[in-house]
Design an enzyme around this catalytic site. Structure first.
Site, PDB file in Angstrom:
ATOM      1  N   HIS A  80       0.840  -1.201   0.000  1.00  0.00           N
ATOM      2  CA  HIS A  80       0.000   0.000   0.000  1.00  0.00           C
ATOM      3  C   HIS A  80       0.875   1.251   0.000  1.00  0.00           C
ATOM      4  O   HIS A  80       1.683   1.445   0.891  1.00  0.00           O
ATOM      5  CB  HIS A  80      -0.910   0.009   1.231  1.00  0.00           C
ATOM      6  CG  HIS A  80      -2.094  -0.897   1.089  1.00  0.00           C
ATOM      7  ND1 HIS A  80      -3.273  -0.688   1.732  1.00  0.00           N
ATOM      8  CD2 HIS A  80      -2.276  -2.019   0.339  1.00  0.00           C
ATOM      9  CE1 HIS A  80      -4.142  -1.644   1.406  1.00  0.00           C
ATOM     10  NE2 HIS A  80      -3.547  -2.469   0.565  1.00  0.00           N
ATOM     11  N   TYR A 208      -9.558   5.230   7.010  1.00  0.00           N
ATOM     12  CA  TYR A 208      -9.749   5.618   8.413  1.00  0.00           C
ATOM     13  C   TYR A 208     -10.821   6.702   8.414  1.00  0.00           C
ATOM     14  O   TYR A 208     -10.619   7.771   7.842  1.00  0.00           O
ATOM     15  CB  TYR A 208      -8.461   6.186   8.996  1.00  0.00           C
ATOM     16  CG  TYR A 208      -7.386   5.146   9.259  1.00  0.00           C
ATOM     17  CD1 TYR A 208      -7.242   4.571  10.516  1.00  0.00           C
ATOM     18  CD2 TYR A 208      -6.486   4.751   8.265  1.00  0.00           C
ATOM     19  CE1 TYR A 208      -6.248   3.628  10.780  1.00  0.00           C
ATOM     20  CE2 TYR A 208      -5.489   3.807   8.515  1.00  0.00           C
ATOM     21  CZ  TYR A 208      -5.377   3.248   9.777  1.00  0.00           C
ATOM     22  OH  TYR A 208      -4.405   2.314  10.033  1.00  0.00           O
ATOM     23  N   PRO A 300      -4.823   0.414  18.547  1.00  0.00           N
ATOM     24  CA  PRO A 300      -4.507  -0.062  17.200  1.00  0.00           C
ATOM     25  C   PRO A 300      -4.626   0.977  16.067  1.00  0.00           C
ATOM     26  O   PRO A 300      -4.282   0.675  14.931  1.00  0.00           O
ATOM     27  CB  PRO A 300      -5.510  -1.206  16.986  1.00  0.00           C
ATOM     28  CG  PRO A 300      -6.609  -0.955  17.954  1.00  0.00           C
ATOM     29  CD  PRO A 300      -6.020  -0.228  19.105  1.00  0.00           C
ATOM     30  N   LYS A 304       0.513  -0.194  14.955  1.00  0.00           N
ATOM     31  CA  LYS A 304       1.910  -0.240  15.376  1.00  0.00           C
ATOM     32  C   LYS A 304       2.313  -1.414  16.281  1.00  0.00           C
ATOM     33  O   LYS A 304       3.507  -1.687  16.449  1.00  0.00           O
ATOM     34  CB  LYS A 304       2.262   1.055  16.138  1.00  0.00           C
ATOM     35  CG  LYS A 304       2.306   2.276  15.247  1.00  0.00           C
ATOM     36  CD  LYS A 304       3.474   2.188  14.305  1.00  0.00           C
ATOM     37  CE  LYS A 304       3.442   3.248  13.239  1.00  0.00           C
ATOM     38  NZ  LYS A 304       3.835   2.732  11.923  1.00  0.00           N
ATOM     39  N   TYR A 392       3.628   6.473   9.948  1.00  0.00           N
ATOM     40  CA  TYR A 392       2.851   5.303   9.538  1.00  0.00           C
ATOM     41  C   TYR A 392       3.736   4.253   8.857  1.00  0.00           C
ATOM     42  O   TYR A 392       3.608   3.059   9.126  1.00  0.00           O
ATOM     43  CB  TYR A 392       1.694   5.728   8.617  1.00  0.00           C
ATOM     44  CG  TYR A 392       0.592   4.689   8.545  1.00  0.00           C
ATOM     45  CD1 TYR A 392      -0.474   4.707   9.444  1.00  0.00           C
ATOM     46  CD2 TYR A 392       0.639   3.668   7.594  1.00  0.00           C
ATOM     47  CE1 TYR A 392      -1.469   3.745   9.399  1.00  0.00           C
ATOM     48  CE2 TYR A 392      -0.353   2.702   7.537  1.00  0.00           C
ATOM     49  CZ  TYR A 392      -1.404   2.747   8.438  1.00  0.00           C
ATOM     50  OH  TYR A 392      -2.387   1.792   8.393  1.00  0.00           O
TER      51      TYR A 392
HETATM   52  P1  RFL Z   1       1.400 -11.739  21.444  1.00  0.00           P
HETATM   53  O1  RFL Z   1       1.111 -11.804  19.995  1.00  0.00           O
HETATM   54  O2  RFL Z   1       0.286 -11.448  22.374  1.00  0.00           O
HETATM   55  O3  RFL Z   1       2.101 -13.106  21.839  1.00  0.00           O
HETATM   56  C1  RFL Z   1       2.328 -13.484  23.169  1.00  0.00           C
HETATM   57  C2  RFL Z   1       2.260 -14.994  23.257  1.00  0.00           C
HETATM   58  O4  RFL Z   1       2.589 -15.418  24.560  1.00  0.00           O
HETATM   59  C3  RFL Z   1       1.709 -16.458  24.946  1.00  0.00           C
HETATM   60  N1  RFL Z   1       1.690 -16.545  26.425  1.00  0.00           N
HETATM   61  C4  RFL Z   1       2.387 -17.460  27.137  1.00  0.00           C
HETATM   62  N2  RFL Z   1       3.167 -18.477  26.769  1.00  0.00           N
HETATM   63  C5  RFL Z   1       3.723 -19.250  27.751  1.00  0.00           C
HETATM   64  N3  RFL Z   1       3.514 -19.038  29.083  1.00  0.00           N
HETATM   65  C6  RFL Z   1       2.714 -18.016  29.478  1.00  0.00           C
HETATM   66  N4  RFL Z   1       2.509 -17.802  30.799  1.00  0.00           N
HETATM   67  C7  RFL Z   1       2.113 -17.180  28.506  1.00  0.00           C
HETATM   68  N5  RFL Z   1       1.280 -16.105  28.554  1.00  0.00           N
HETATM   69  C8  RFL Z   1       1.039 -15.736  27.288  1.00  0.00           C
HETATM   70  C9  RFL Z   1       0.391 -16.065  24.327  1.00  0.00           C
HETATM   71  O5  RFL Z   1      -0.474 -17.176  24.174  1.00  0.00           O
HETATM   72  C10 RFL Z   1       0.853 -15.505  22.988  1.00  0.00           C
HETATM   73  O6  RFL Z   1       0.889 -16.480  21.976  1.00  0.00           O
HETATM   74  O7  RFL Z   1       2.527 -10.650  21.768  1.00  0.00           O
HETATM   75  P2  RFL Z   1       3.770 -10.134  20.857  1.00  0.00           P
HETATM   76  O8  RFL Z   1       4.533 -11.272  20.278  1.00  0.00           O
HETATM   77  O9  RFL Z   1       4.448  -9.126  21.696  1.00  0.00           O
HETATM   78  O10 RFL Z   1       3.074  -9.416  19.607  1.00  0.00           O
HETATM   79  C11 RFL Z   1       2.333  -8.233  19.765  1.00  0.00           C
HETATM   80  C12 RFL Z   1       1.198  -8.185  18.737  1.00  0.00           C
HETATM   81  O11 RFL Z   1       0.462  -9.383  18.796  1.00  0.00           O
HETATM   82  C13 RFL Z   1       0.267  -6.992  18.957  1.00  0.00           C
HETATM   83  O12 RFL Z   1       1.007  -5.842  19.315  1.00  0.00           O
HETATM   84  C14 RFL Z   1      -0.544  -6.639  17.687  1.00  0.00           C
HETATM   85  O13 RFL Z   1      -1.430  -7.660  17.337  1.00  0.00           O
HETATM   86  C15 RFL Z   1      -1.313  -5.347  17.878  1.00  0.00           C
HETATM   87  N6  RFL Z   1      -2.147  -4.987  16.733  1.00  0.00           N
HETATM   88  C16 RFL Z   1      -1.590  -4.432  15.582  1.00  0.00           C
HETATM   89  N7  RFL Z   1      -0.254  -4.287  15.458  1.00  0.00           N
HETATM   90  C17 RFL Z   1       0.310  -3.823  14.288  1.00  0.00           C
HETATM   91  O14 RFL Z   1       1.534  -3.710  14.192  1.00  0.00           O
HETATM   92  N8  RFL Z   1      -0.474  -3.463  13.189  1.00  0.00           N
HETATM   93  C18 RFL Z   1      -1.829  -3.588  13.236  1.00  0.00           C
HETATM   94  O15 RFL Z   1      -2.494  -3.329  12.216  1.00  0.00           O
HETATM   95  C19 RFL Z   1      -2.435  -4.042  14.463  1.00  0.00           C
HETATM   96  N9  RFL Z   1      -3.771  -4.185  14.549  1.00  0.00           N
HETATM   97  C20 RFL Z   1      -3.524  -5.210  16.778  1.00  0.00           C
HETATM   98  C21 RFL Z   1      -4.336  -4.776  15.666  1.00  0.00           C
HETATM   99  C22 RFL Z   1      -4.127  -5.849  17.846  1.00  0.00           C
HETATM  100  C23 RFL Z   1      -5.491  -6.049  17.856  1.00  0.00           C
HETATM  101  N10 RFL Z   1      -6.018  -6.757  18.954  1.00  0.00           N
HETATM  102  C24 RFL Z   1      -6.885  -7.854  18.824  1.00  0.00           C
HETATM  103  C25 RFL Z   1      -5.456  -6.527  20.255  1.00  0.00           C
HETATM  104  C26 RFL Z   1      -5.694  -4.955  15.666  1.00  0.00           C
HETATM  105  C27 RFL Z   1      -6.294  -5.569  16.775  1.00  0.00           C
HETATM  106  C28 RFL Z   1      -7.789  -5.693  16.770  1.00  0.00           C
HETATM  107  C1  PHB Z   2      -6.040  -4.469  10.441  1.00  0.00           C
HETATM  108  O1  PHB Z   2      -6.013  -4.712   9.218  1.00  0.00           O
HETATM  109  O2  PHB Z   2      -6.346  -5.324  11.271  1.00  0.00           O
HETATM  110  C2  PHB Z   2      -5.693  -3.103  10.918  1.00  0.00           C
HETATM  111  C3  PHB Z   2      -5.277  -2.151  10.010  1.00  0.00           C
HETATM  112  C4  PHB Z   2      -4.944  -0.866  10.449  1.00  0.00           C
HETATM  113  C5  PHB Z   2      -5.041  -0.562  11.798  1.00  0.00           C
HETATM  114  C6  PHB Z   2      -5.445  -1.530  12.702  1.00  0.00           C
HETATM  115  C7  PHB Z   2      -5.767  -2.809  12.270  1.00  0.00           C
HETATM  116  O3  PHB Z   2      -4.738   0.685  12.209  1.00  0.00           O
END
Ligand code: RFL
Ligand code: PHB
Length: 402
Positions: A80, A208, A300, A304, A392
């Site tokens: 993108h 957005y 989110p 990031k 971004y």
């Molecule tokens: P994770 O992915 O939460 O992984 C942590 C892992 O640790 C496990 N765990 C354990 N394992 C062993 N013993 C224990 N006691 C444990 N406790 C927990 C868990 O099961 C899990 O598998 O953390 P990590 O690796 O730091 O990664 C972070 C990302 O997952 C998170 O920041 C992103 O998903 C946030 N996020 C977004 N980030 C982006 O860069 N771009 C995006 O577009 C974006 N969109 C989002 C998002 C997060 C969202 N949600 C659902 C919170 C959109 C959403 C809706």
């Molecule tokens: C997504 O595709 O899940 C997504 C994209 C942009 C955001 C957050 C989540 O800012």
């Protein structure tokens, strides 16, 4: 209950959590000849199907390519070059390519996770899924341990270092003494209701939308699958949102010009996420290093979270590499400060995007007009648009006074 104890296994780095942070760290360490074991509370299927982030910064894309795991992303990911901001009935584009020379990649976090797991297992790496009762001991000494229950037995990893990559609800952060850890937090008075739908995205680029009924976001996972979000109360019951209501609300908030409509389709998955900004400092105590969501959370809106996790483990892998090369500890000593300098800038950006695009119940008419003026300024001034674009696509890891 007494559990059978399996004799301790020696490993250089014990990694807790098989999310993007833990898995990428294991991969980077492997490339540097450093041994690790990843332990994960959930199953392989669960982590490979967990729908979360979707936008990879240029720097994240570069790391995946440079370390040999970018092939599927390059085939299936969507590059993108800009994004759309909608407000006051208008759609305006921010051109990342023109403003920064860079782009972002839309490729699901769960796909990155799948690619990393496959690469790790292929090269003989160890990932232990379905563990419980993870414990961390001895981080203030030279031989910390990580232990866990698996198949009715207690297993122990005797490590040089422990990487706490276990997300916001993990156990690692709590292993740092409370009088050492400082926490900064802001909780927002809303959440996001997110859906994954079997319908072609109605726009080639993310939209957005700032709308008086609340924020909405159009994103995607592929040319056939849309990912859509609606601002909602933080504790919203998903039962209040049958599919028809979700589509109706999305159509209103994302409405474009004449004849433009979202294509509706079956909803494959839906859920509500609360939103917060959170930072725990320092990110290191003794031989324990926190990385990713274990140390910080961003709302989110700036896309990031996963990218921050990637940034952290790059710095950590470099520090560990230097340590194992010649015993130098400078990189490890600087880990927390190096990461936090970038994390706070990204916190600021994520907060700024959030406050600019959402509706707040206590906003005055003045606040509302100011929000719209900010969006108008942002999309008409090249200087202002550049501040959005450069954040971004991703700030460099080592940005600061040289
Ligand atoms: P994770 O992915 O939460 O992984 C942590 C892992 O640790 C496990 N765990 C354990 N394992 C062993 N013993 C224990 N006691 C444990 N406790 C927990 C868990 O099961 C899990 O598998 O953390 P990590 O690796 O730091 O990664 C972070 C990302 O997952 C998170 O920041 C992103 O998903 C946030 N996020 C977004 N980030 C982006 O860069 N771009 C995006 O577009 C974006 N969109 C989002 C998002 C997060 C969202 N949600 C659902 C919170 C959109 C959403 C809706
Ligand atoms: C997504 O595709 O899940 C997504 C994209 C942009 C955001 C957050 C989540 O800012």
């Amino acid at each position: 209950m007494a559990h059978r104890h399996v004799p301790a296994k020696k490993v250089q780095v014990g990694i807790i959590g098989a999310g993007p942070a833990g898995l990428l760290l294991a991969h980077l360490l492997h490339l540097a000849g450093i041994s690790s074991v990843v332990i994960e509370a959930k199953s392989r299927k669960y982590v490979e199907e967990r729908i979360r982030a979707g936008v990879l910064e240029q720097g994240t894309v570069d790391v995946l390519r440079e370390t040999g795991i970018g092939a599927r992303m390059d085939r299936e990911g969507l590059l993108h070059h800009g994004t759309i901001l909608k407000f006051a009935g208008e759609a305006r584009r921010i051109d990342f390519q023109d403003l920064t020379g860079q782009a972002v990649m839309v490729y699901g976090q769960h796909e990155v996770v799948k690619d990393l797991i496959a690469a790790r297992l292929e090269s003989g790496g160890e990932i232990v899924f379905d563990v419980s009762d993870t414990r961390i001991d001895g981080i203030e000494g030279r031989e910390p341990t990580v232990s866990y229950l698996k198949d009715g037995a207690r297993h122990t990893l005797a490590c040089d270092f422990v990487a706490g990559c276990d997300g916001f609800h993990g156990v690692s952060r709590a292993a740092i003494p409370a009088d050492v850890l400082r926490v900064y937090e802001r909780v927002y008075p809303f959440g996001w209701l997110g859906i994954l739908a079997k319908s072609p995205p109605a726009s080639e680029e993310l939209i957005y939308a700032n709308h008086e009924r609340g924020f909405a976001l159009l994103s995607m996972r592929s040319p056939e699958i849309s990912r859509l979000y609606l601002q909602c109360p933080p504790d919203e019951e998903i039962a209040n949102w049958p599919d028809e209501r979700i589509w109706e609300e999305l159509q209103v908030r994302l409405a474009g010009g004449e004849g433009w409509r979202l294509e509706e389709g079956p909803v494959i998955q839906k859920g509500v996420t609360a939103m917060r900004s959170f930072v725990a400092e320092p990110m290191r105590h003794g031989r324990l290093f926190l990385a990713g969501d274990a140390a910080h959370i961003v709302p989110p809106t700036g896309a990031k979270g996963m990218n921050l996790a990637v940034g952290d483990v790059r710095v950590l892998a470099r520090g560990l590499e230097a340590f194992y090369r010649d015993g130098g500890e400078d990189g490890l000593a600087a880990y927390s400060d190096t990461c936090l300098r970038r994390i706070w800038k990204v916190q600021r950006f994520s907060w700024w995007m959030t406050q600019m695009l959402h509706t707040f119940d206590d906003a005055s008419p003045f606040d509302r007009r100011r929000q719209l003026a900010e969006l108008d300024y942002l999309t008409t001034s090249r200087a202002a648009a550049t501040t959005l674009a450069e954040n971004y696509v991703g700030l460099p890891m080592d940005w600061g006074p040289q």
